[in-house]
Design a protein around this motif. Structure first.
Motif, short mmCIF file in Angstrom:
data_model
loop_
_atom_site.label_atom_id
_atom_site.label_comp_id
_atom_site.label_asym_id
_atom_site.label_seq_id
_atom_site.Cartn_x
_atom_site.Cartn_y
_atom_site.Cartn_z
N GLY A 1 -12.32 -42.52 43.53
CA GLY A 1 -13.45 -43.11 42.49
C GLY A 1 -13.85 -42.01 41.59
N SER A 2 -13.47 -41.89 40.28
CA SER A 2 -13.98 -40.86 39.35
C SER A 2 -15.55 -40.96 39.06
N GLY A 3 -16.39 -42.17 39.41
CA GLY A 3 -17.66 -42.34 39.04
C GLY A 3 -17.94 -42.58 37.62
N LEU A 4 -16.91 -42.99 36.90
CA LEU A 4 -17.00 -43.85 35.47
C LEU A 4 -16.70 -45.26 35.72
N PRO A 5 -17.40 -45.90 34.72
CA PRO A 5 -17.20 -47.29 34.80
C PRO A 5 -16.00 -47.76 34.27
N GLY A 6 -15.62 -49.12 34.41
CA GLY A 6 -14.59 -49.72 33.79
C GLY A 6 -13.31 -49.16 34.14
N ILE A 7 -12.29 -49.28 33.39
CA ILE A 7 -10.87 -48.99 33.42
C ILE A 7 -10.88 -47.32 33.96
N CYS A 8 -11.71 -46.71 33.72
CA CYS A 8 -11.93 -45.20 33.90
C CYS A 8 -12.22 -44.83 35.39
N SER A 9 -12.53 -45.84 36.04
CA SER A 9 -13.21 -45.63 37.37
C SER A 9 -12.02 -45.31 38.45
N GLU B 1 -12.95 -51.16 22.81
CA GLU B 1 -13.38 -52.46 23.06
C GLU B 1 -13.85 -53.07 21.89
N ALA B 2 -12.91 -53.95 21.26
CA ALA B 2 -13.26 -54.76 20.11
C ALA B 2 -12.50 -55.79 19.94
N SER B 3 -12.96 -56.81 19.17
CA SER B 3 -12.41 -58.08 19.16
C SER B 3 -10.99 -57.82 18.27
N ALA B 4 -10.70 -56.95 17.34
CA ALA B 4 -9.40 -56.55 16.46
C ALA B 4 -8.67 -56.06 17.58
N ALA B 5 -9.00 -55.34 18.80
CA ALA B 5 -7.96 -54.71 19.57
C ALA B 5 -7.70 -55.71 20.66
N GLY B 6 -8.28 -57.01 20.55
CA GLY B 6 -7.62 -57.81 21.65
C GLY B 6 -8.16 -57.77 23.16
N ASP C 1 -13.56 -53.32 31.28
CA ASP C 1 -14.76 -52.77 30.49
C ASP C 1 -13.57 -51.45 30.02
N ASN C 2 -13.11 -51.58 28.93
CA ASN C 2 -11.89 -50.90 28.37
C ASN C 2 -12.66 -49.61 27.71
N ASP C 3 -13.55 -49.60 27.06
CA ASP C 3 -14.26 -48.47 26.43
C ASP C 3 -15.18 -47.54 27.61
N CYS C 4 -15.10 -47.90 28.73
CA CYS C 4 -15.81 -47.50 29.79
C CYS C 4 -17.34 -47.03 29.46
N ASP C 5 -18.20 -47.97 28.88
CA ASP C 5 -19.47 -47.79 28.46
C ASP C 5 -20.23 -48.57 29.50
N GLY C 6 -19.81 -49.23 30.53
CA GLY C 6 -20.72 -50.08 31.43
C GLY C 6 -20.80 -51.31 31.05
N SER C 7 -20.27 -51.75 29.85
CA SER C 7 -20.23 -53.23 29.37
C SER C 7 -18.89 -53.89 29.33
N MET C 8 -18.92 -54.97 29.61
CA MET C 8 -17.70 -55.68 29.87
C MET C 8 -17.47 -57.05 28.76
N ASP C 9 -16.33 -57.04 28.00
CA ASP C 9 -15.86 -58.24 27.07
C ASP C 9 -17.37 -58.80 26.49
#
Length: 160
Positions: free
Chosen positions: A61-69, A91-96, A103-111
């Motif tokens: 476990g890398s200790g990072l959130p989301g897909i970076c974990s 992590e954006a609507s335009a990126a789908g 949590d695609n941008d690994c900031d701890g917030s999902m969708d």
């Protein structure tokens, strides 16, 4: 080296001035990384051995959130590190990526809770345009283009 001599006993068995792994007559095995042993008899085991630099081992476990974990144990410069398997993405609507459950941008917030997935006009955070926006627009329109008559409040009297 003569028969019976070893390349890992700490002795100059063939009296040529070279000991063990530094003796040109010795062939040493390769270092097996992540087994806790000095397999090539150079005094350095696993990630401390330059032969293991860049070697990858078990998941970690890398200790990072989301897909970076998710990560992989990796030898880096004579040290052990947990290197993330995936880097942060957008992590954006335009990126789908606002409805994929990650949590695609690994900031701890999902969708829906990620600021990158904000919907313009969404006042309550539920990712849709709120009625308050429509009411505000109607109110603004009425201020700009007033009605030719006055709206009077209705009064009701309730009788028992």
């Amino acid at each position: 080296m003569t028969a019976g001599n070893t390349c890992s006993d700490g002795l100059d068995n063939d009296c040529d001035g070279f000991v063990d792994a530094s003796d040109p007559g010795c062939t040493t095995p390769d270092e097996i990384c992540f087994n806790g042993m000095d397999d090539d008899f150079d005094g350095r085991a696993d990630c401390a051995d330059p032969n293991c630099d860049g070697a990858r081992g078990d998941p970690c476990g890398s200790g990072l959130p989301g897909i970076c974990s998710a990560g992989t144990v990796t030898c880096q410069g004579a040290a052990v590190a947990c290197v993330q398997n995936r880097n942060a993405a957008t992590e954006a609507s335009a990126a789908g990526t606002c409805s994929d459950g990650q949590d695609n941008d690994c900031d701890g917030s999902m969708d829906g809770t990620d600021p990158g997935c904000a919907v313009p006009g969404d006042l309550d955070g539920d990712r849709d345009v709120d009625e308050e926006v429509a009411v505000t627009a109607l109110s603004l329109q009425l201020q700009l283009y007033p009605l030719p008559f006055t709206l009077c409040p209705l009064h009701f009297t309730l009788y028992p």
